[in-house]
Design a protein around this motif. Sequence first.
Motif, PDB file in Angstrom:
ATOM      1  N   HIS A 288      -6.003  15.588  68.700  1.00 64.79           N
ATOM      2  CA  HIS A 288      -6.037  17.057  68.779  1.00 64.79           C
ATOM      3  C   HIS A 288      -7.031  17.516  69.830  1.00 64.79           C
ATOM      4  N   LEU A 289      -8.208  16.890  69.795  1.00 59.04           N
ATOM      5  CA  LEU A 289      -9.266  17.269  70.736  1.00 59.04           C
ATOM      6  C   LEU A 289      -8.787  17.101  72.176  1.00 59.04           C
ATOM      7  N   LYS A 290      -8.068  16.013  72.382  1.00 56.01           N
ATOM      8  CA  LYS A 290      -7.636  15.712  73.749  1.00 56.01           C
ATOM      9  C   LYS A 290      -6.563  16.688  74.249  1.00 56.01           C
ATOM     10  N   GLU A 291      -5.872  17.321  73.303  1.00 54.39           N
ATOM     11  CA  GLU A 291      -4.873  18.312  73.723  1.00 54.39           C
ATOM     12  C   GLU A 291      -5.549  19.474  74.440  1.00 54.39           C
ATOM     13  N   SER A 292      -6.782  19.821  73.969  1.00 51.83           N
ATOM     14  CA  SER A 292      -7.467  20.945  74.631  1.00 51.83           C
ATOM     15  C   SER A 292      -8.436  20.457  75.718  1.00 51.83           C
ATOM     16  N   LYS A 293      -8.888  19.214  75.636  1.00 50.61           N
ATOM     17  CA  LYS A 293      -9.821  18.692  76.658  1.00 50.61           C
ATOM     18  C   LYS A 293      -9.217  17.433  77.263  1.00 50.61           C
ATOM     19  N   LYS A 294      -8.350  17.628  78.220  1.00 48.31           N
ATOM     20  CA  LYS A 294      -7.557  16.511  78.762  1.00 48.31           C
ATOM     21  C   LYS A 294      -8.384  15.428  79.456  1.00 48.31           C
ATOM     22  N   ASP A 295      -9.574  15.807  79.953  1.00 49.07           N
ATOM     23  CA  ASP A 295     -10.339  14.851  80.763  1.00 49.07           C
ATOM     24  C   ASP A 295     -11.152  13.842  79.950  1.00 49.07           C
TER      25      ASP A 295
END
Length: 469
Positions: free
Chosen positions: A99-106
Amino acid sequence: MEMPDYKLARKRSKDKVEIRDFKIDKDLLELGLNKKFFLKTYGCQMNEHDSENLRGMLHLMNFSETLDMEDADFILLNTCSIRENAHNKAFGLLGRIKHLKESKKDIVVALCGCMAQEEGVVEEIKKKYKFVNFVFGTHNIDKLPKLLANSFKTSKLDIEVKSCEGDIVENIPVTRENKFKAYVNIIYGCDKFCTYCIVPYTRGKQRSRKREDIIHEVEELVKDGYQEVTLLGQNVNAYGKDLYDDYDLSNLLVDVAKTNIPRIRFITSHPWDFTDNLVEVIKHHDNIVNFVHLPVQSGSTRILKLMGRRYTKESYLELFKKLRSIPGISITTDIIVGFPGETVEDFKETLDLVNECKFDSAFTFIYSPRENTPAAKLVDNTTLEEKEERLYKLNELINKYSKESNDKMLDNVYTVLVEGTSTKEGNLFGYTETNKLVNFPGKIDLIGKIVPVKITSAKSFSLDGEIVE
Ligand code: SAH
Ligand code: SF4
Ligand code: F3S
């Protein structure tokens, strides 16, 4: 790409172990400038110590640590395979990271440790957790800097897991968690192949560090003011067998004792390799603590045989009695309930053994079938409900003897290594030689010192006391 391979992981040869030194390219030293990492560790002390090495490498590359996952540029999971719930916890965290990576792709995400050595886990990551950047195993943690540098260049999943007997890497940087107590590896891997256990497949063959490397590390710790070392291995009693003709754990302990470090611990002991000489060495050295963790696993010789433990209830008890003859010794254990085929009678034998040994404390587990282990193929007719009931009964008995063991300490004086301030204001906390937690009033300048404390109150899991002037 290199995937885990159980066939290779099972291999044990007489091939010489390669010892290599940690190396890092100069141009990686600034990779972490203005970047933060979040590291989550599961599992045993060996994994905790690996995490100290992972931290050491990340700090060397100028990363700083954050305890807030959402704030991290790099998230690393150092995982454990020992039981199903360790698995579930790591996969649960991966779900949150998704989920976190969906908003913070880097954000860069990596998984290492024992789960990385499992074929099924890596398959699952490839299928369901494609957002993971890289996976590496227990045999190549020194590759972290290179893998991390690559992952900043490409977002493609990289899997670099070596399934091998393993070598030894010396001089990996280390950021230790504690300023007074340090972990020191003495032997890696395990050749015991207990039928329920995944460790021999995830950690490779038994390989001892050279005695001079161990002694040197402890001498440096003494210079840095450390008060205690814990010598680490899945089976420390096998120390030296792969390396020397006439130098074993008892010899190593004598040499480590000569460094004058105030406290020496060692975990974990397998009853099979516990020599009389080792009992004598513990008895006759003040700075080798009077504490032995001696996993029994079951009190039924029939089950022990199925577990591949290589001792009987009787031979365990014989060793136990020798150890109990050491004045002031504390003995703890590990017990598994619900191994495939464990009957009510087998379980009763475990309870009988606990009643006979009166362990100072114990870790207890419900058997968890592990991928690729021989026990996972055995028929298991006991219901989970029945296993939970057995665990409950066992824990009641274990807690009764823990409390008794604590009660015996009342009004006596013990040395305590002070580690910090406790939640109650004005109180400090620390551990006795026998690893019991003690809270007592005292000034913060005592932190890091070993002080005599009189026990004034005993609870099930901790003690209260007061300093003896
Ligand atoms: N090397 C140590 C222990 C390593 S694992 C030894 O041999 O004693 C720590 C403990 O986890 C073991 O002692 C055992 O009690 C437990 N354990 C290991 N595999 C397990 C499994 N498949 N299910 C439940 N408990 C397990
Ligand atoms: Fe696992 Fe047995 Fe080795 Fe301990 S001795 S790590 S329980 S195989
Ligand atoms: Fe777990 Fe691996 Fe340790 S399986 S208990 S982290 S050796």
